[in-house]
Each structure stands twice: as structure tokens, then as C-alpha cells.
Motif scaffolding. Structure first.
Motif, PDB file in Angstrom:
ATOM      1  N   PHE A  33       9.162  12.030  -0.413  1.00  0.00           N
ATOM      2  CA  PHE A  33       9.338  10.715  -1.056  1.00  0.00           C
ATOM      3  C   PHE A  33      10.335   9.870  -0.272  1.00  0.00           C
ATOM      4  CE2 PHE A  33       8.426  12.853  -5.422  1.00  0.00           C
ATOM      5  CZ  PHE A  33       7.073  12.828  -5.157  1.00  0.00           C
ATOM      6  N   GLU A  34      11.395  10.532   0.181  1.00  0.00           N
ATOM      7  CA  GLU A  34      12.405   9.793   0.956  1.00  0.00           C
ATOM      8  C   GLU A  34      11.803   9.272   2.255  1.00  0.00           C
ATOM      9  OE1 GLU A  34      17.015  10.443   0.465  1.00  0.00           O
ATOM     10  OE2 GLU A  34      16.049  12.104   1.498  1.00  0.00           O
ATOM     11  N   TRP A  35      11.013  10.124   2.888  1.00  0.00           N
ATOM     12  CA  TRP A  35      10.398   9.742   4.166  1.00  0.00           C
ATOM     13  C   TRP A  35       9.447   8.560   3.951  1.00  0.00           C
ATOM     14  CZ3 TRP A  35       5.234  10.461   6.099  1.00  0.00           C
ATOM     15  CH2 TRP A  35       5.120  10.173   7.460  1.00  0.00           C
ATOM     16  N   LEU A  36       8.684   8.618   2.859  1.00  0.00           N
ATOM     17  CA  LEU A  36       7.727   7.529   2.586  1.00  0.00           C
ATOM     18  C   LEU A  36       8.434   6.269   2.085  1.00  0.00           C
ATOM     19  CD1 LEU A  36       4.934   9.578   0.751  1.00  0.00           C
ATOM     20  CD2 LEU A  36       4.715   8.484   2.980  1.00  0.00           C
ATOM     21  N   GLY A  37       9.562   6.487   1.421  1.00  0.00           N
ATOM     22  CA  GLY A  37      10.298   5.358   0.838  1.00  0.00           C
ATOM     23  C   GLY A  37       9.988   5.259  -0.652  1.00  0.00           C
ATOM     24  N   TYR A  38      11.009   5.502  -1.464  1.00  0.00           N
ATOM     25  CA  TYR A  38      10.808   5.510  -2.920  1.00  0.00           C
ATOM     26  C   TYR A  38      10.237   4.187  -3.427  1.00  0.00           C
ATOM     27  CZ  TYR A  38      12.782  10.023  -4.181  1.00  0.00           C
ATOM     28  OH  TYR A  38      12.984  11.370  -4.352  1.00  0.00           O
ATOM     29  N   ARG A  39      10.767   3.105  -2.909  1.00  0.00           N
ATOM     30  CA  ARG A  39      10.302   1.804  -3.403  1.00  0.00           C
ATOM     31  C   ARG A  39       8.840   1.581  -3.047  1.00  0.00           C
ATOM     32  NH1 ARG A  39      14.916  -2.544  -1.913  1.00  0.00           N
ATOM     33  NH2 ARG A  39      16.633  -1.362  -2.737  1.00  0.00           N
ATOM     34  N   ARG A  40       8.485   2.024  -1.836  1.00  0.00           N
ATOM     35  CA  ARG A  40       7.119   1.789  -1.363  1.00  0.00           C
ATOM     36  C   ARG A  40       6.094   2.541  -2.224  1.00  0.00           C
ATOM     37  NH1 ARG A  40       7.467   3.458   4.130  1.00  0.00           N
ATOM     38  NH2 ARG A  40       9.070   1.893   4.318  1.00  0.00           N
ATOM     39  N   ILE A  41       6.457   3.737  -2.703  1.00  0.00           N
ATOM     40  CA  ILE A  41       5.463   4.544  -3.431  1.00  0.00           C
ATOM     41  C   ILE A  41       5.568   4.375  -4.950  1.00  0.00           C
ATOM     42  CG2 ILE A  41       5.285   6.257  -1.599  1.00  0.00           C
ATOM     43  CD1 ILE A  41       7.091   8.095  -3.263  1.00  0.00           C
ATOM     44  N   ASP A  42       6.517   3.563  -5.408  1.00  0.00           N
ATOM     45  CA  ASP A  42       6.744   3.455  -6.850  1.00  0.00           C
ATOM     46  C   ASP A  42       5.473   3.032  -7.612  1.00  0.00           C
ATOM     47  OD1 ASP A  42       9.331   3.400  -8.789  1.00  0.00           O
ATOM     48  OD2 ASP A  42       7.795   2.008  -9.478  1.00  0.00           O
ATOM     49  N   LYS A  43       4.801   2.021  -7.143  1.00  0.00           N
ATOM     50  CA  LYS A  43       3.622   1.523  -7.865  1.00  0.00           C
ATOM     51  C   LYS A  43       2.506   2.572  -7.897  1.00  0.00           C
ATOM     52  CE  LYS A  43       4.654  -2.651  -9.287  1.00  0.00           C
ATOM     53  NZ  LYS A  43       5.731  -2.233 -10.166  1.00  0.00           N
ATOM     54  N   PHE A  44       2.379   3.302  -6.779  1.00  0.00           N
ATOM     55  CA  PHE A  44       1.344   4.331  -6.714  1.00  0.00           C
ATOM     56  C   PHE A  44       1.615   5.436  -7.739  1.00  0.00           C
ATOM     57  CE2 PHE A  44      -0.021   8.447  -4.923  1.00  0.00           C
ATOM     58  CZ  PHE A  44      -1.394   8.241  -4.937  1.00  0.00           C
ATOM     59  N   VAL A  45       2.859   5.933  -7.749  1.00  0.00           N
ATOM     60  CA  VAL A  45       3.205   7.006  -8.691  1.00  0.00           C
ATOM     61  C   VAL A  45       3.134   6.484 -10.126  1.00  0.00           C
ATOM     62  CG1 VAL A  45       4.985   8.667  -9.385  1.00  0.00           C
ATOM     63  CG2 VAL A  45       4.626   8.169  -6.967  1.00  0.00           C
TER      64      VAL A  45
END
Ligand code: SF4
Length: 155
Positions: A33-45
Motif C-alpha cells: 500500500f505504501e509503495w502504491l500510495g495510500y491516497r492513490r488507492i483509497d477510492k479503489f479500496v
């Protein structure tokens, strides 16, 4: 879905075990998650949460999930959005004061909590008011960040 919401409370113990297992998996995924970026994946999760928690708990995506403290009954289904219930208006038959077509969310929460609790009663912990700024954000990612002490304002 109302029937599934009630089923989840009736099966609070296995549902909580499932939730705890999911949390363990998500914690292991923290470096990803850190590598992908928490903010970037928030909507997906959040999308996954909305479908799964919406189906099982009628989750309202408040972003501050406390299902484990409320017997797997989502308190946001209370028409008064009470985070520490019940209110004083529960009907004699256990139905909601505002919506007599449904059981009081907090009576269900208490029943679910009894099924969960062996030594502790997490429902007795006073919950802070809901923070509306966190609505429609991922509660799962927030919990991982909290447990890994990752700053919410980065990533
Ligand atoms: S009766 Fe229960 S569900 Fe209805 S408003 Fe009061 S606390 Fe909420």
C-alpha cells in the motif's frame, strides 16, 4: 440489505473472526500500500468496502468503522446516527422510534456484542462523534495506517 444485516449480527462471532483475518492480511499488505500510495488507492479500496460491507452490514461508508465494537451492527443505520446508543425512544417491542419497520440498531448491537464478548464488552467504550470529513474514504486503509502508525497526511 436488511435481512443480511440482521444475519451478520446473528453471526457476529464468525463475522468478527473474518474481519480480524482480513485485518491481518491488510496489515501484511502495508508495504505494498505504501509503495502504491495510500491516497492513490483509497477510492479503489473504498469501492471494495462499499460492495462487501454494504451487502453484509448496510454500511454507510462513514470511514470510521466501529463494527467490532458494536456487535457487527453498523451504527450509521441508526436514523439519528448515534455512535453511543440507544437513544431514549426505542419502542417497547424493540423497534426504532424513527423507523418502526426496523429493529433498533443499538439493540441489535447489544445482542451482537453479547455473542462476541467473552471477557470484554467493547460496546461499553464511549465512541467519539462521527467525523463527516472522513465519509466515503476507506476505513480499512485508515485502520492499517493507524496500526502501523503511518501518517495520514502523506502517501
Ligand atoms: S431507536 Fe435505536 S435505531 Fe432508532 S433512532 Fe433510537 S437509537 Fe437509533
Amino acid at each position: 440489505m436488511y435481512a443480511l444485516r440482521q444475519w451478520s449480527v446473528k453471526n457476529a462471532r464468525p463475522m468478527k473472526a473474518l474481519y480480524d483475518g482480513l485485518e491481518a492480511v491488510l496489515l501484511k499488505l502495508h508495504p505494498v500500500f505504501e509503495w502504491l500510495g495510500y491516497r492513490r488507492i483509497d477510492k479503489f479500496v473504498l469501492g471494495i468496502e462499499k460492495v462487501s460491507k454494504g451487502l453484509l452490514f448496510d454500511s454507510q461508508s462513514c470511514g470510521q468503522c466501529i463494527l467490532g465494537s458494536t456487535g457487527m451492527a453498523c451504527p450509521m443505520n441508526c436514523p439519528k446516527s448515534m455512535r453511543n446508543g440507544p437513544c431514549g425512544g426505542v419502542r417497547a417491542d424493540g423497534k426504532c422510534e424513527v423507523d418502526p419497520g426496523m429493529d433498533c440498531v443499538w439493540l441489535l448491537a447489544w445482542e451482537g456484542n453479547k455473542r462476541l464478548a467473552e471477557q470484554s464488552y467493547p460496546i461499553q467504550v464511549v465512541q467519539p462523534p462521527v467525523d463527516n470529513r472522513l465519509r466515503n474514504t476507506s476505513a480499512w486503509l485508515r485502520e492499517v495506517r493507524k496500526l502501523t502508525k503511518t501518517d495520514e497526511h502523506t502517501g
